[in-house]
Design a protein around this motif. Structure first.
Motif, PDB file in Angstrom:
ATOM      1  N   SER A 140      44.902 -20.943  35.041  1.00 12.67           N
ATOM      2  CA  SER A 140      45.952 -21.093  36.043  1.00 12.67           C
ATOM      3  C   SER A 140      45.553 -20.591  37.431  1.00 12.67           C
ATOM      4  N   ILE A 141      44.515 -19.769  37.537  1.00 12.82           N
ATOM      5  CA  ILE A 141      44.148 -19.231  38.851  1.00 12.82           C
ATOM      6  C   ILE A 141      43.001 -20.006  39.496  1.00 12.82           C
ATOM      7  N   TYR A 142      42.556 -21.054  38.819  1.00  9.86           N
ATOM      8  CA  TYR A 142      41.459 -21.860  39.351  1.00  9.86           C
ATOM      9  C   TYR A 142      41.970 -23.183  39.909  1.00  9.86           C
ATOM     10  N   ASP A 143      41.455 -23.532  41.083  1.00  7.93           N
ATOM     11  CA  ASP A 143      41.599 -24.905  41.541  1.00  7.93           C
ATOM     12  C   ASP A 143      40.706 -25.779  40.678  1.00  7.93           C
ATOM     13  N   MET A 144      41.107 -27.026  40.513  1.00  4.20           N
ATOM     14  CA  MET A 144      40.348 -27.940  39.643  1.00  4.20           C
ATOM     15  C   MET A 144      40.020 -29.221  40.395  1.00  4.20           C
ATOM     16  N   GLY A 145      38.902 -29.806  40.024  1.00  4.58           N
ATOM     17  CA  GLY A 145      38.523 -31.050  40.666  1.00  4.58           C
ATOM     18  C   GLY A 145      37.825 -31.991  39.718  1.00  4.58           C
ATOM     19  N   TRP A 146      37.904 -33.262  40.041  1.00  6.53           N
ATOM     20  CA  TRP A 146      37.132 -34.298  39.361  1.00  6.53           C
ATOM     21  C   TRP A 146      36.117 -34.848  40.362  1.00  6.53           C
ATOM     22  N   TYR A 147      34.900 -34.993  39.902  1.00  3.38           N
ATOM     23  CA  TYR A 147      33.811 -35.544  40.693  1.00  3.38           C
ATOM     24  C   TYR A 147      33.155 -36.642  39.872  1.00  3.38           C
ATOM     25  N   ARG A 148      32.373 -37.479  40.529  1.00  5.50           N
ATOM     26  CA  ARG A 148      31.658 -38.515  39.796  1.00  5.50           C
ATOM     27  C   ARG A 148      30.290 -38.739  40.404  1.00  5.50           C
ATOM     28  N   GLN A 149      29.402 -39.216  39.560  1.00  5.30           N
ATOM     29  CA  GLN A 149      28.049 -39.511  40.005  1.00  5.30           C
ATOM     30  C   GLN A 149      27.598 -40.817  39.392  1.00  5.30           C
ATOM     31  N   LYS A 205      37.790 -50.474  38.973  1.00  9.25           N
ATOM     32  CA  LYS A 205      36.875 -51.428  39.572  1.00  9.25           C
ATOM     33  C   LYS A 205      35.456 -51.139  39.074  1.00  9.25           C
ATOM     34  N   PRO A 206      34.579 -52.130  39.098  1.00  6.47           N
ATOM     35  CA  PRO A 206      33.194 -51.885  38.682  1.00  6.47           C
ATOM     36  C   PRO A 206      32.550 -50.739  39.465  1.00  6.47           C
ATOM     37  N   GLU A 207      32.921 -50.557  40.714  1.00  2.90           N
ATOM     38  CA  GLU A 207      32.336 -49.478  41.511  1.00  2.90           C
ATOM     39  C   GLU A 207      32.840 -48.094  41.103  1.00  2.90           C
ATOM     40  N   ASP A 208      33.777 -48.026  40.186  1.00  7.51           N
ATOM     41  CA  ASP A 208      34.206 -46.733  39.639  1.00  7.51           C
ATOM     42  C   ASP A 208      33.283 -46.267  38.515  1.00  7.51           C
ATOM     43  N   THR A 209      32.353 -47.109  38.112  1.00 13.05           N
ATOM     44  CA  THR A 209      31.414 -46.754  37.059  1.00 13.05           C
ATOM     45  C   THR A 209      30.584 -45.545  37.460  1.00 13.05           C
ATOM     46  N   ALA A 210      30.614 -44.510  36.626  1.00 13.84           N
ATOM     47  CA  ALA A 210      29.914 -43.264  36.940  1.00 13.84           C
ATOM     48  C   ALA A 210      30.110 -42.289  35.775  1.00 13.84           C
ATOM     49  N   VAL A 211      29.389 -41.194  35.846  1.00 12.03           N
ATOM     50  CA  VAL A 211      29.696 -40.057  34.989  1.00 12.03           C
ATOM     51  C   VAL A 211      30.696 -39.190  35.750  1.00 12.03           C
ATOM     52  N   TYR A 212      31.785 -38.860  35.092  1.00 15.89           N
ATOM     53  CA  TYR A 212      32.852 -38.083  35.709  1.00 15.89           C
ATOM     54  C   TYR A 212      32.777 -36.642  35.201  1.00 15.89           C
ATOM     55  N   TYR A 213      32.817 -35.714  36.146  1.00 15.61           N
ATOM     56  CA  TYR A 213      32.696 -34.296  35.847  1.00 15.61           C
ATOM     57  C   TYR A 213      33.944 -33.563  36.332  1.00 15.61           C
ATOM     58  N   CYS A 214      34.356 -32.554  35.587  1.00 14.71           N
ATOM     59  CA  CYS A 214      35.398 -31.685  36.115  1.00 14.71           C
ATOM     60  C   CYS A 214      34.772 -30.367  36.557  1.00 14.71           C
ATOM     61  N   LYS A 215      35.453 -29.737  37.490  1.00 13.55           N
ATOM     62  CA  LYS A 215      34.962 -28.499  38.085  1.00 13.55           C
ATOM     63  C   LYS A 215      36.138 -27.550  38.231  1.00 13.55           C
ATOM     64  N   ALA A 216      35.918 -26.314  37.843  1.00 13.50           N
ATOM     65  CA  ALA A 216      36.886 -25.239  38.080  1.00 13.50           C
ATOM     66  C   ALA A 216      36.297 -24.341  39.154  1.00 13.50           C
ATOM     67  N   TYR A 217      37.077 -23.991  40.167  1.00 12.68           N
ATOM     68  CA  TYR A 217      36.504 -23.176  41.236  1.00 12.68           C
ATOM     69  C   TYR A 217      37.549 -22.225  41.817  1.00 12.68           C
ATOM     70  N   ARG A 218      37.046 -21.073  42.209  1.00 14.95           N
ATOM     71  CA  ARG A 218      37.876 -20.037  42.823  1.00 14.95           C
ATOM     72  C   ARG A 218      36.948 -19.200  43.682  1.00 14.95           C
ATOM     73  N   GLY A 219      37.100 -19.286  44.970  1.00 17.00           N
ATOM     74  CA  GLY A 219      36.199 -18.602  45.887  1.00 17.00           C
ATOM     75  C   GLY A 219      34.780 -19.095  45.683  1.00 17.00           C
ATOM     76  N   ALA A 220      33.861 -18.169  45.468  1.00 18.82           N
ATOM     77  CA  ALA A 220      32.455 -18.518  45.278  1.00 18.82           C
ATOM     78  C   ALA A 220      32.122 -18.797  43.819  1.00 18.82           C
ATOM     79  N   THR A 221      33.091 -18.695  42.941  1.00 13.79           N
ATOM     80  CA  THR A 221      32.869 -18.903  41.513  1.00 13.79           C
ATOM     81  C   THR A 221      33.244 -20.325  41.135  1.00 13.79           C
ATOM     82  N   TYR A 222      32.374 -20.978  40.401  1.00 16.00           N
ATOM     83  CA  TYR A 222      32.694 -22.330  39.960  1.00 16.00           C
ATOM     84  C   TYR A 222      31.992 -22.621  38.646  1.00 16.00           C
ATOM     85  N   TYR A 223      32.581 -23.557  37.916  1.00 16.86           N
ATOM     86  CA  TYR A 223      32.044 -23.998  36.634  1.00 16.86           C
ATOM     87  C   TYR A 223      32.145 -25.513  36.564  1.00 16.86           C
ATOM     88  N   TRP A 224      31.157 -26.117  35.928  1.00 13.26           N
ATOM     89  CA  TRP A 224      31.123 -27.574  35.740  1.00 13.26           C
ATOM     90  C   TRP A 224      31.183 -27.899  34.253  1.00 13.26           C
TER      91      TRP A 224
END
Length: 115
Positions: free
Chosen positions: A30-39, A86-105
């Motif tokens: 609950s104290i971490y911001d979360m994000g989705w990224y893709r590559q 869309k076909p251009e959405d094709t990628a590996v999708y990763y989630c990330k938890a981050y808080r200040g300088a701390t982050y996890y993938w």
């Protein structure tokens, strides 16, 4: 050790939908911001969407109006609902938890959209 485990990826036709999940463990979620990224192959990892602890959301222009990020703190899970894929959405999708300088993938989940 903190773990982020993505699921829900797969192969879908253009115009279809997928819902990705990212389950977190050994973390005060609950104290971490979360994000989705893709590559995509041959490209750099890019931001898709983020959600803060106060449930403020942000989206890449390329997915606005099609993708929705949400979180369930009771389940330690963040979601990414992807519609009108869309076909251009094709990628590996990763989630990330981050808080200040701390982050996890997480390890990522593959999404493939066929035309």
């Amino acid at each position: 050790q903190v773990q982020l485990v993505e699921s829900g990826g797969g192969l879908v036709q253009a115009g279809g939908s997928l819902r990705l999940s990212c389950a977190a463990s050994r973390i005060l979620f609950s104290i971490y911001d979360m994000g989705w990224y893709r590559q995509a192959p041959g490209k750099q990892r890019e931001l898709v969407a983020t959600i803060t602890t106060s449930v403020r959301t942000n989206y890449a222009d390329s997915v606005k109006g099609r993708f929705t990020i949400s979180r369930d703190n009771a389940k330690n899970t963040v979601y990414l609902q992807m519609n009108s894929l869309k076909p251009e959405d094709t990628a590996v999708y990763y989630c990330k938890a981050y808080r200040g300088a701390t982050y996890y993938w997480g390890q990522g989940t593959q999404v493939a959209v066929s035309s």
